[in-house]
Design a protein around this motif. Sequence first.
Motif, PDB file in Angstrom:
ATOM      1  N   GLY A  12      47.194  47.748  38.244  1.00  0.00           N
ATOM      2  CA  GLY A  12      47.898  46.768  39.326  1.00  0.00           C
ATOM      3  C   GLY A  12      48.064  45.676  38.720  1.00  0.00           C
ATOM      4  N   VAL A  13      49.212  45.737  38.042  1.00  0.00           N
ATOM      5  CA  VAL A  13      49.484  44.220  37.293  1.00  0.00           C
ATOM      6  C   VAL A  13      50.315  43.340  38.374  1.00  0.00           C
ATOM      7  CG1 VAL A  13      50.439  43.286  35.013  1.00  0.00           C
ATOM      8  CG2 VAL A  13      49.673  45.667  35.409  1.00  0.00           C
ATOM      9  N   GLY A  17      45.879  40.691  38.525  1.00  0.00           N
ATOM     10  CA  GLY A  17      45.726  41.395  37.243  1.00  0.00           C
ATOM     11  C   GLY A  17      46.597  40.667  36.361  1.00  0.00           C
ATOM     12  N   VAL A  73      44.315  46.454  42.403  1.00  0.00           N
ATOM     13  CA  VAL A  73      45.208  46.942  43.423  1.00  0.00           C
ATOM     14  C   VAL A  73      44.749  46.582  44.858  1.00  0.00           C
ATOM     15  CG1 VAL A  73      45.717  48.813  41.676  1.00  0.00           C
ATOM     16  CG2 VAL A  73      44.032  49.234  43.695  1.00  0.00           C
ATOM     17  N   PRO A  74      45.493  46.662  45.769  1.00  0.00           N
ATOM     18  CA  PRO A  74      44.903  46.376  47.141  1.00  0.00           C
ATOM     19  C   PRO A  74      43.640  47.024  47.386  1.00  0.00           C
ATOM     20  CG  PRO A  74      47.220  46.756  47.371  1.00  0.00           C
ATOM     21  CD  PRO A  74      46.894  47.058  45.824  1.00  0.00           C
ATOM     22  N   ILE A  78      41.557  50.835  45.762  1.00  0.00           N
ATOM     23  CA  ILE A  78      40.528  50.553  44.173  1.00  0.00           C
ATOM     24  C   ILE A  78      39.714  51.944  44.069  1.00  0.00           C
ATOM     25  CG2 ILE A  78      38.705  49.375  43.494  1.00  0.00           C
ATOM     26  CD1 ILE A  78      39.735  46.957  44.837  1.00  0.00           C
ATOM     27  N   ALA A  98      39.003  43.450  41.495  1.00  0.00           N
ATOM     28  CA  ALA A  98      39.119  42.288  42.165  1.00  0.00           C
ATOM     29  C   ALA A  98      39.285  42.025  43.514  1.00  0.00           C
ATOM     30  CB  ALA A  98      40.599  41.576  41.351  1.00  0.00           C
ATOM     31  N   PRO A 125      37.508  37.132  42.019  1.00  0.00           N
ATOM     32  CA  PRO A 125      38.037  35.887  41.440  1.00  0.00           C
ATOM     33  C   PRO A 125      38.591  35.128  42.762  1.00  0.00           C
ATOM     34  CG  PRO A 125      39.450  37.864  41.308  1.00  0.00           C
ATOM     35  CD  PRO A 125      38.446  38.633  41.979  1.00  0.00           C
ATOM     36  N   GLY A 128      44.076  32.264  44.154  1.00  0.00           N
ATOM     37  CA  GLY A 128      45.274  33.088  44.485  1.00  0.00           C
ATOM     38  C   GLY A 128      46.454  32.167  45.379  1.00  0.00           C
ATOM     39  N   THR A 129      47.400  33.080  45.420  1.00  0.00           N
ATOM     40  CA  THR A 129      48.507  32.241  46.023  1.00  0.00           C
ATOM     41  C   THR A 129      49.032  33.233  47.304  1.00  0.00           C
ATOM     42  OG1 THR A 129      50.356  33.021  44.746  1.00  0.00           O
ATOM     43  CG2 THR A 129      49.141  31.037  44.068  1.00  0.00           C
ATOM     44  N   GLY A 133      52.689  40.210  42.943  1.00  0.00           N
ATOM     45  CA  GLY A 133      53.698  40.795  41.825  1.00  0.00           C
ATOM     46  C   GLY A 133      53.543  40.115  40.835  1.00  0.00           C
ATOM     47  N   MET A 234      48.327  44.044  51.527  1.00  0.00           N
ATOM     48  CA  MET A 234      47.127  43.679  51.043  1.00  0.00           C
ATOM     49  C   MET A 234      46.163  43.256  52.050  1.00  0.00           C
ATOM     50  SD  MET A 234      46.465  40.830  47.863  1.00  0.00           S
ATOM     51  CE  MET A 234      46.023  39.317  48.700  1.00  0.00           C
ATOM     52  N   ILE A 238      42.545  44.316  53.632  1.00  0.00           N
ATOM     53  CA  ILE A 238      41.316  43.219  53.577  1.00  0.00           C
ATOM     54  C   ILE A 238      40.721  43.417  54.915  1.00  0.00           C
ATOM     55  CG2 ILE A 238      40.717  40.879  53.439  1.00  0.00           C
ATOM     56  CD1 ILE A 238      42.557  40.861  51.123  1.00  0.00           C
TER      57      ILE A 238
HETATM   58  P1  NAP Z   1      49.502  42.137  44.091  1.00  0.00           P
HETATM   59  O1  NAP Z   1      50.247  40.950  43.725  1.00  0.00           O
HETATM   60  O2  NAP Z   1      50.301  42.637  45.136  1.00  0.00           O
HETATM   61  O3  NAP Z   1      49.193  42.986  42.994  1.00  0.00           O
HETATM   62  C1  NAP Z   1      48.859  44.360  43.260  1.00  0.00           C
HETATM   63  C2  NAP Z   1      49.547  45.340  42.181  1.00  0.00           C
HETATM   64  O4  NAP Z   1      48.849  46.680  42.657  1.00  0.00           O
HETATM   65  C3  NAP Z   1      50.985  45.566  42.492  1.00  0.00           C
HETATM   66  O5  NAP Z   1      51.794  45.202  41.495  1.00  0.00           O
HETATM   67  C4  NAP Z   1      50.942  46.921  43.263  1.00  0.00           C
HETATM   68  O6  NAP Z   1      52.241  47.585  42.682  1.00  0.00           O
HETATM   69  C5  NAP Z   1      49.903  47.498  42.314  1.00  0.00           C
HETATM   70  N1  NAP Z   1      49.510  48.605  43.185  1.00  0.00           N
HETATM   71  C6  NAP Z   1      49.329  48.960  44.510  1.00  0.00           C
HETATM   72  N2  NAP Z   1      48.841  50.297  44.691  1.00  0.00           N
HETATM   73  C7  NAP Z   1      48.608  50.972  43.549  1.00  0.00           C
HETATM   74  C8  NAP Z   1      47.981  51.844  43.138  1.00  0.00           C
HETATM   75  N3  NAP Z   1      47.631  52.775  44.156  1.00  0.00           N
HETATM   76  N4  NAP Z   1      47.794  52.288  41.786  1.00  0.00           N
HETATM   77  C9  NAP Z   1      48.651  51.305  40.683  1.00  0.00           C
HETATM   78  N5  NAP Z   1      49.082  50.195  41.136  1.00  0.00           N
HETATM   79  C10 NAP Z   1      49.064  49.737  42.602  1.00  0.00           C
HETATM   80  O7  NAP Z   1      48.265  41.605  44.671  1.00  0.00           O
HETATM   81  P2  NAP Z   1      47.144  40.637  44.131  1.00  0.00           P
HETATM   82  O8  NAP Z   1      47.343  39.479  44.820  1.00  0.00           O
HETATM   83  O9  NAP Z   1      47.281  40.599  42.617  1.00  0.00           O
HETATM   84  O10 NAP Z   1      45.771  41.288  44.761  1.00  0.00           O
HETATM   85  C11 NAP Z   1      45.283  42.358  43.817  1.00  0.00           C
HETATM   86  C12 NAP Z   1      43.780  42.641  44.277  1.00  0.00           C
HETATM   87  O11 NAP Z   1      43.022  41.311  44.260  1.00  0.00           O
HETATM   88  C13 NAP Z   1      43.617  42.943  45.654  1.00  0.00           C
HETATM   89  O12 NAP Z   1      42.492  43.949  45.768  1.00  0.00           O
HETATM   90  C14 NAP Z   1      43.146  41.570  46.540  1.00  0.00           C
HETATM   91  O13 NAP Z   1      42.251  41.578  47.536  1.00  0.00           O
HETATM   92  C15 NAP Z   1      42.570  40.768  45.298  1.00  0.00           C
HETATM   93  N6  NAP Z   1      42.698  39.463  45.624  1.00  0.00           N
HETATM   94  C16 NAP Z   1      43.787  39.084  45.992  1.00  0.00           C
HETATM   95  C17 NAP Z   1      43.737  37.324  45.862  1.00  0.00           C
HETATM   96  C18 NAP Z   1      45.068  36.609  46.482  1.00  0.00           C
HETATM   97  O14 NAP Z   1      45.066  35.297  46.845  1.00  0.00           O
HETATM   98  N7  NAP Z   1      46.302  37.268  46.377  1.00  0.00           N
HETATM   99  C19 NAP Z   1      42.465  36.720  45.519  1.00  0.00           C
HETATM  100  C20 NAP Z   1      41.768  37.275  45.141  1.00  0.00           C
HETATM  101  C21 NAP Z   1      41.441  38.501  44.967  1.00  0.00           C
HETATM  102  P3  NAP Z   1      53.697  47.292  43.354  1.00  0.00           P
HETATM  103  O15 NAP Z   1      54.184  46.153  42.602  1.00  0.00           O
HETATM  104  O16 NAP Z   1      54.515  48.568  43.008  1.00  0.00           O
HETATM  105  O17 NAP Z   1      53.558  46.862  44.468  1.00  0.00           O
END
Ligand code: NAP
Length: 299
Positions: A12-13, A17, A73-74, A78, A98, A125, A128-129, A133, A234, A238
């Motif tokens: 999940g980059v 990530g 990933v969402p 996970i 994460a 962690p 975030g914003t 992606g 996402m 949650i």
């Molecule tokens: P994100 O930017 O949407 O990144 C998630 C990535 O996971 C996307 O690139 C997605 O692919 C990929 N993905 C989704 N399902 C997958 C699967 N089954 N196998 C492999 N890859 C998969 O989200 P993020 O903000 O980094 O969040 C990631 C995690 O961190 C979540 O669990 C979230 O709850 C947590 N988190 C988020 C924040 C925040 O503010 N954003 C803060 C702290 C923690 P696609 O590009 O194809 O969609």
Amino acid sequence: MKRVADRLLIAGVGLIGGSLALALRQRGLVGEIVGLGRSRRNMRVALERGIIDRVERDPARAAEGVDLVVVAVPVGAIAAVVAGLAPHLPERAVITDAGSVKGPVVGAVERTLGASASRFCGAHPIAGTENSGAAAATATLLEAERCVLTPTPRTSRTTVRRTRALWAGAGMRVETLPAAEHDPIFALVSHLPHIAAFALVQTVADAGSASRALTYAAGGFRDGTRVAGSSPEMWADIFLANRRAVTKAIDQFVGSCTRLRNAIAAEDREALEAALADAQRVRRRLSSPGHASARRRRP
Ligand code: NAP
């Protein structure tokens, strides 16, 4: 600082990530970074930006020779991602995540791993914003922010030590909290503000003259709704994973709104000003230089 991994796998980059990978790379704390992803488009961006060295689609190939795995990933995906990787990982490999919700995620991952649950340590962690992606990832997103680890009695000390080194390596201030304490706290300070922002936008959009009203939206509306631009996939995960604490927080919020509404309807200026002053006092404490949340603009 010592290397945290010779070969790191990021599943999940995206924003988190990708930001972790960039921070570790910038500090020279990893050898190779392998990415496991979903859409080709996002993985291409991750490669082009130098966030990862190579992409794997097959979990067995992705797991080859890996020291450390970060599942970013969402929340709802996970445990399934861990289940796909676990049989192929070398014995020394440690797994962290994460996810923004910990109790259900940690429980599901530990059940998935069974006898090897000692190699997993949950992490959140706190940074975030509203953007998603690999394109949104930055090397500084996690810097100086908190990271909460939620080890359980099944987590080995080595796993906790290596997980701590990983997130600290990205510049984070690492602390631990039981998952059962983590989830109600974050329902209030993170999940509820997102609910409020989504609901606020929806309220204005549902009002008859929404498009006209939005023309006049300025700082107050923008500040209060910034996080409504976040990923629906996402945040649905949650809210559903933390539903008990989130619904309780929403009920408390509705109670606060109703008290304000009633004071306004009754033209009770004294009650209204007292409620607003209470809230103002608490909010000002958050902006004081000594408060942890004043360190950065974005929660
Ligand atoms: P994100 O930017 O949407 O990144 C998630 C990535 O996971 C996307 O690139 C997605 O692919 C990929 N993905 C989704 N399902 C997958 C699967 N089954 N196998 C492999 N890859 C998969 O989200 P993020 O903000 O980094 O969040 C990631 C995690 O961190 C979540 O669990 C979230 O709850 C947590 N988190 C988020 C924040 C925040 O503010 N954003 C803060 C702290 C923690 P696609 O590009 O194809 O969609």
